[in-house]
Design a protein around this motif. Sequence first.
Motif, PDB file in Angstrom:
ATOM      1  N   SER A  61       0.827  -1.214   0.000  1.00  0.00           N
ATOM      2  CA  SER A  61       0.000   0.000   0.000  1.00  0.00           C
ATOM      3  C   SER A  61       0.857   1.258   0.000  1.00  0.00           C
ATOM      4  N   PHE A  63       1.296   2.471  -3.414  1.00  0.00           N
ATOM      5  CA  PHE A  63       0.097   3.183  -3.850  1.00  0.00           C
ATOM      6  C   PHE A  63       0.080   4.598  -3.279  1.00  0.00           C
ATOM      7  N   THR A  64       0.415   4.728  -2.000  1.00  0.00           N
ATOM      8  CA  THR A  64       0.424   6.047  -1.365  1.00  0.00           C
ATOM      9  C   THR A  64       1.428   6.967  -2.044  1.00  0.00           C
ATOM     10  N   LEU A 123       0.003   8.027  -5.332  1.00  0.00           N
ATOM     11  CA  LEU A 123      -1.081   8.978  -5.112  1.00  0.00           C
ATOM     12  C   LEU A 123      -0.530  10.371  -4.826  1.00  0.00           C
ATOM     13  N   MET A 176      -7.635   7.755  -3.050  1.00  0.00           N
ATOM     14  CA  MET A 176      -6.876   6.695  -3.711  1.00  0.00           C
ATOM     15  C   MET A 176      -7.729   5.952  -4.728  1.00  0.00           C
ATOM     16  N   ALA A 188      -9.497   0.637  -0.942  1.00  0.00           N
ATOM     17  CA  ALA A 188      -8.438   1.393  -0.280  1.00  0.00           C
ATOM     18  C   ALA A 188      -8.750   1.627   1.191  1.00  0.00           C
ATOM     19  N   ALA A 201      -2.407   4.834   5.722  1.00  0.00           N
ATOM     20  CA  ALA A 201      -1.772   4.755   4.405  1.00  0.00           C
ATOM     21  C   ALA A 201      -0.575   3.827   4.345  1.00  0.00           C
TER      22      ALA A 201
END
Length: 571
Positions: free
Chosen positions: A62, A65-66, A69, A169, A184, A224
């Motif tokens: 994750s 992903f953060t 983002l 997200m 998310a 996050a």
Amino acid sequence: MDVQRVLSGLAEQLRTWWPVPGITISVVDGTGESAFVTAGCANAESGAPVSRRTRFEIGSISKTFTAFLLGILADEGKVDLDAAVADHLPWFAPNGGSRAITVRHLLQHTSGLVAGADALPDAAARGYALCDAKTWAEPGELFHYSNEGYNLLGLIVEQVTGESLADAMAGRLLRPLGMRDSAARITHEGIAELATGYRFLRDDRPPLPSAPLAPAGFFEYSAADGNVLATASDLGLFARMLLGRGTLDGTRIIGPERFRQIVTVPGDAVSSGYALGVDVEVIDGHTWLTHAGGMVGYRSYLAVDTDGGHGVVVLTNAPGESQIIDRFARHVLAVVQGAPADPALFDPERIPDAQRYVGIHGTTPRQICVEATGDDRLSLTSDEVTGRLYDAGDGRLVCDHPGWSAYHHSLDGRWLYGPESLGPSPSAPTAPPHALAGHYRSYTPWYPSFSIVQRAGRLHMIAATGVEAPCDEPELVPLDDGTFRIGADPRLPERLTSGPALDGAVLWVDLDGCRYTRSFRGQPEPWEAPVRSSHTRSWRCASSMASASASASASASAKSSPETSRIRRNR
């Protein structure tokens, strides 16, 4: 090569040797998903198999992903990665109000903040608890992996977008990527098709490869550092975006320059390979982008070879500390790109560099003889009893010898085992028992228990299991303010504070805000009567897990047993 058949065979072999209830593998290239494999159970009690729709918590993947983002938000002009964290979170005033820590420092794990703070489950509360944090490293000076730093990044996302992290997200990453079966935020409302996570039944001793498991229990999560749950195929779409350097099937997700910044390790970086939310490695001249993910009950791995043109996703509901999954996933990517399949790489009886362990360690009466038994296998003999040594998957060894199974084993000049440091001569005169020495536990599922031992005149913290538990058995260094620094490096931020002592034994300790109490005060420690386990276990869903469940139920009925207290308190 029939990739599907080869990977299926590797997955089944992994499950034969290691406690992995269920696994799913997605292999992708620039055009789509080229192979998909499942094995085992999404729920071992019911026998429900892993399917294409089964979702897993992907843990620290994750963080990637953060990072993406925040890169997208930077392209939108909503955040400056080099701005002070306090510009977005005005209450964040570490070190007496310093504004030196930037968004980029959090992304790179170079802020100097603690690795984890497990006392508070809510993201906002965890973040605010750091409002007056103290650090001992200048920002940018030290790579120190910090879940708390990424939690702060999630709060920044919410501040600059006016949305929840989950909505921000989903709107900028999950939906544009077509990750329709992912979320998310981990909530009770979103657990349809979620695999049941599993933990080791016992948390007080190193798990052997045959160690029984128990359901880990579900809890919600939105921070996050570990907020995403996904299917393997959905995460494969993210991997394809990495292969496309920010694009997927012609759709640009993030600008090309921002993508380059995220996956580039600066020349002056203090980390050997961590860029912004992703590990960057050079393997045989190819650039690999990787990240592992551990949650309570889940272990995952993402690996993408941007030069070779392939990506691999491996998701499991094995215990979150099962680092063997990382090794397995990396081998899968190598096999997909032409390397021969070699299951021996994750055979727990095959010890890497086995010969260096061979010899006699210690002096009479506390002495062990480690011998090679062929094919990188090792045995340990003590008191005329011989046990087998196994690869723990994290650089340490475990043993099924009844007198040498309570702690991990490692070799660093001397043979290290719990409080013992075995060499050709005694390590140090025996010191009086320290008031801190003993076993401690808490209700946190991330790091449920640890021991403090005296080894060669120094205190060390040792954890047998736990997603966030350290593997390096750090030294507890006494400081002038009465606390203990966890680790020898003076720049490390983790602190342990001793509570009151009763009859010469400390009753509780505080570990960065999380309180742990001494277990079994005035009683023999439970590992003083170890039990030998069988060598191998093939995880075949309901039958094997039912056996573990029955064992736990039998223990629960014996209420006078110290072991019963230990298991019940961990639920």
